[in-house]
Design an enzyme around this catalytic site. Structure first.
Site, PDB file in Angstrom:
ATOM      1  N   LYS A  88      -9.733  -4.691  -6.768  1.00 10.47           N
ATOM      2  CA  LYS A  88     -10.992  -3.952  -6.816  1.00 10.47           C
ATOM      3  C   LYS A  88     -10.795  -2.630  -7.561  1.00 10.47           C
ATOM      4  CE  LYS A  88     -14.423  -1.784  -3.871  1.00 10.47           C
ATOM      5  NZ  LYS A  88     -14.973  -1.566  -2.552  1.00 10.47           N
ATOM      6  N   GLU A 138       1.239  -2.622  -5.713  1.00 13.23           N
ATOM      7  CA  GLU A 138       1.827  -3.963  -5.590  1.00 13.23           C
ATOM      8  C   GLU A 138       1.271  -4.883  -6.675  1.00 13.23           C
ATOM      9  OE1 GLU A 138       0.476  -2.245  -3.094  1.00 13.23           O
ATOM     10  OE2 GLU A 138       1.572  -2.531  -1.209  1.00 13.23           O
ATOM     11  N   GLY A 162     -13.277  -4.683  -0.237  1.00 10.16           N
ATOM     12  CA  GLY A 162     -12.187  -5.603  -0.577  1.00 10.16           C
ATOM     13  C   GLY A 162     -12.095  -6.785   0.367  1.00 10.16           C
ATOM     14  N   ARG A 163     -12.160  -6.523   1.663  1.00  9.59           N
ATOM     15  CA  ARG A 163     -12.000  -7.616   2.632  1.00  9.59           C
ATOM     16  C   ARG A 163     -13.259  -8.471   2.770  1.00  9.59           C
ATOM     17  NH1 ARG A 163     -11.733  -2.626   4.602  1.00  9.59           N
ATOM     18  NH2 ARG A 163     -13.239  -1.879   6.132  1.00  9.59           N
ATOM     19  N   GLU A 219      -8.963  -4.050   9.879  1.00 13.71           N
ATOM     20  CA  GLU A 219      -9.195  -3.000   8.881  1.00 13.71           C
ATOM     21  C   GLU A 219     -10.636  -2.476   9.011  1.00 13.71           C
ATOM     22  OE1 GLU A 219      -9.064  -3.485   4.382  1.00 13.71           O
ATOM     23  OE2 GLU A 219      -7.082  -2.632   4.685  1.00 13.71           O
ATOM     24  N   HIS A 237       2.461 -24.842  21.400  1.00 16.71           N
ATOM     25  CA  HIS A 237       3.894 -24.991  21.695  1.00 16.71           C
ATOM     26  C   HIS A 237       4.640 -23.690  21.460  1.00 16.71           C
ATOM     27  CE1 HIS A 237       3.401 -29.349  22.096  1.00 16.71           C
ATOM     28  NE2 HIS A 237       2.484 -29.183  21.160  1.00 16.71           N
ATOM     29  N   LYS A 252       0.773   4.814   2.103  1.00 16.05           N
ATOM     30  CA  LYS A 252       0.850   4.602   0.639  1.00 16.05           C
ATOM     31  C   LYS A 252       1.348   5.876  -0.034  1.00 16.05           C
ATOM     32  CE  LYS A 252      -3.096   1.451  -0.040  1.00 16.05           C
ATOM     33  NZ  LYS A 252      -4.404   1.308  -0.660  1.00 16.05           N
TER      34      LYS A 252
END
Ligand code: F6P
Length: 546
Positions: free
Chosen positions: A206, A212, A266-267, A352, A383, A511
């Site tokens: 975005k 990264e 973004g999400r 977030e 399990h 960050k």
């Protein structure tokens, strides 16, 4: 509002809680033979059974009163009408516009956003089809069959989760890859397996400033240029972003850029250009079906009275546990391998969005907000962590999600799966008393000493909440409905907690500190002031890496 300045509805809920808190769900089921039916809602092919939660009509009434007091209906309208509900960033929140299949105008600052959304969708359609049909090829003319999404957070988790969820629909000759993490492993593991001539890199960011993503994209660009030369970039790199300037700076032709806007978080962005890899993998028609499913949930959320509004009901039940029972956890277990990444996706979406401590009135909250969310695919997790869900000291409300029909109906696999999901909900709710356990052990011929020794270990307290969500199939439409349901649940909770679900300042501090530490690891800065733990760790790592 809550906490010290409790509102009327809040105080009412506290008093309801005092009387209700010890009520057992199994007694409520015994008293009301229609409880399961009464507390289920259906939307198209999705059934949401919330009856195995700790409430009665009285509790619900008080919860809906809280929603009214908080003006939830009006706040829903605000979102759909393009109001700047992301107040801390002064932005509208319009993921709903991305799937506005009715194409009704939605205005932000007096301008309808739909024409630009439609134009981008049209461009996505043309491009995704051109790639799938081999009309848009790589530099050497070969078909692009390895599609690599480079992104992180919302620019990764949504497309990744949706691509996996819809894997059944993938074109046979297309492979999707995802590079997100900054360690070299993600890049190396993908680049080792693909051929530059047949690879399309999608740089999804975005802001187009995320370290990264840009680091990974640069590495991939170099890998491509080393193999095919600089001229190949235009045929092998596209960008999905809101930031044209940075895209150009990076060296991607703006013609190869697919735009979205600051009113898309973004999400919440997998419905936008960020969904490009989904469209390429499953075809634009299926991508559109996903938008249609989300749109169906949007209409339901916007138009249905609170008492039958699925996201609102789920939000209120969550508030009930979080703020009255003091249960700050939520588990999501999709019973379908295709949905295995849904919990990871929802972790970002929920945590977030609602992991906040300051109200929209600029005050610290004195009540709990977003819960810790975790999960995994069933039956696998039965399990692993289900032991704690059944017998642990923590009560963990759980969403059990299952398709009635599998894409892969082999023998009785699906019936076994369905039996398991239903059994878990029933077992969590009913439990098994010590007396029942003793009876069972006796029937199995165990001696009394053994019965006395084992009956506590083998009994279950029950009264553990679950919500069962049944989809017809894991198809694009159902996935769209499901994800939109969670988006709206999260927004509804944010409204009630009076927090902004759409900013994420909490990710900034770490960050920034990383940028301060980086030169120390690169040997270009020394003796920077840190706490003794961080300094010690830096010198240990520097020593070991020499
Ligand atoms: O660090 C968190 C975050 O800002 C998320 O909100 C976002 O989804 C992700 O990083 C990636 O951001 P971008 O799409 O701008 O690269």
């Amino acid at each position: 509002m809550f906490g010290k300045n409790k509102s009327k509805a809040w105080r009412q809920l506290e008093s309801v809680y005092k009387h209700f808190r010890k009520t057992e769900m199994k007694d409520l089921f015994a008293q009301d033979k229609l409880r399961g039916e009464r507390y289920s809602e259906q939307l198209d092919t999705m059934l949401v059974d919330y009856s195995k939660n700790r409430f009665d009509d009285n509790v619900l009434k008080a919860l809906f009163e809280l929603a009214r007091e908080r003006g939830l209906k009006e706040k829903i309208d605000d979102m759909f009408s393009g109001k700047k509900i992301n107040a801390t960033e002064n932005r509208a929140v319009l993921h709903i516009a991305l799937r506005n299949r009715g194409n009704t105008p939605i205005y932000v600052d007096g301008r309808d956003v739909m024409p630009k959304i439609n134009a981008t969708l049209e461009k996505m359609k043309d491009f995704s089809e051109a790639v799938r049909l081999g009309r848009f090829t790589g530099y050497t003319g070969k078909k692009l069959t390895n599609i690599v999404n480079i992104g992180i957070g919302g620019s990764d988790l949504g497309p990744f989760m949706a691509c996996e969820a819809l894997r059944y629909y993938w074109a046979k000759d297309i492979k999707c890859w995802f590079i997100s993490n900054i360690d070299g492993t993600g890049c190396a593991e993908v680049l080792n397996k693909i051929d530059p001539e047949t690879t399309l890199f999608i740089v999804a960011s975005k802001t187009f400033t995320t370290i990264e993503t840009l680091t990974n994209a640069r590495t991939c660009r170099k890998w491509l240029v080393d193999a095919l030369g600089e001229h190949a970039v235009a045929k092998h790199f596209i960008a999905l972003s809101t930031n044209k300037e940075e895209v150009e700076k990076f060296g991607i032709n703006p013609d190869n850029m697919f735009e979205f806007w600051d009113f898309v978080g973004g999400r919440y962005s997998m419905w936008s250009a960020i969904g490009m890899i989904i469209a390429i993998a499953v075809g634009y028609k299926n991508f559109e079906r996903m938008l249609e499913g989300a749109y169906a949930m949007d209409r339901h959320f916007a138009e249905t009275e609170l008492e039958h509004n699925i996201p609102v009901i789920l939000a209120l039940i969550g508030i009930w546990y979080n703020n009255f029972y003091g249960i700050h956890r939520h588990c999501v277990v999709p019973y379908d391998q295709y949905l295995q990444y849904l919990p990871a996706y929802l972790q970002q979406l929920d945590m977030e969005s609602n992991g906040k401590s300051v109200t929209l009135d600029n005050k610290y909250v004195d009540y709990a907000t977003g819960p810790v969310l975790f999960g995994g695919a069933g039956t696998n997790v039965q399990h692993s962590f289900f032991q704690l869900l059944h017998q642990g000291t923590e009560v963990v409300p759980i969403d059990l999600i299952v398709p009635a029909i599998s894409h892969n109906e082999i023998g009785s696999h699906q019936q076994i799966l369905l039996a398991n999901v239903l059994a878990q909900g029933e077992a969590l709710m009913r439990g098994k008393t010590e007396a029942e356990t003793a009876e069972e052990l006796e029937a199995a011929g165990k001696p009394q000493t053994e019965i006395n020794r084992m009956k506590k270990f083998k009994s279950f307290s029950g009264n553990r909440p679950s919500t069962t969500i049944v989809l017809k199939k894991i198809d694009p439409y159902g996935l769209g409905m499901l994800v939109a349901m969670y988006e709206h649940k999260i927004y509804s909770q944010g409204v009630i907690w009076n927090i902004n679900s759409f900013d994420q300042f909490g990710v900034e501090l770490g960050k920034k500190l990383a940028l301060k530490i980086l030169p120390e690891l690169q040997g270009t800065a020394h003796n920077v002031e840190h706490d003794s733990s961080t300094s010690n760790l830096i010198s240990y790592i520097n020593k070991i890496r020499k």
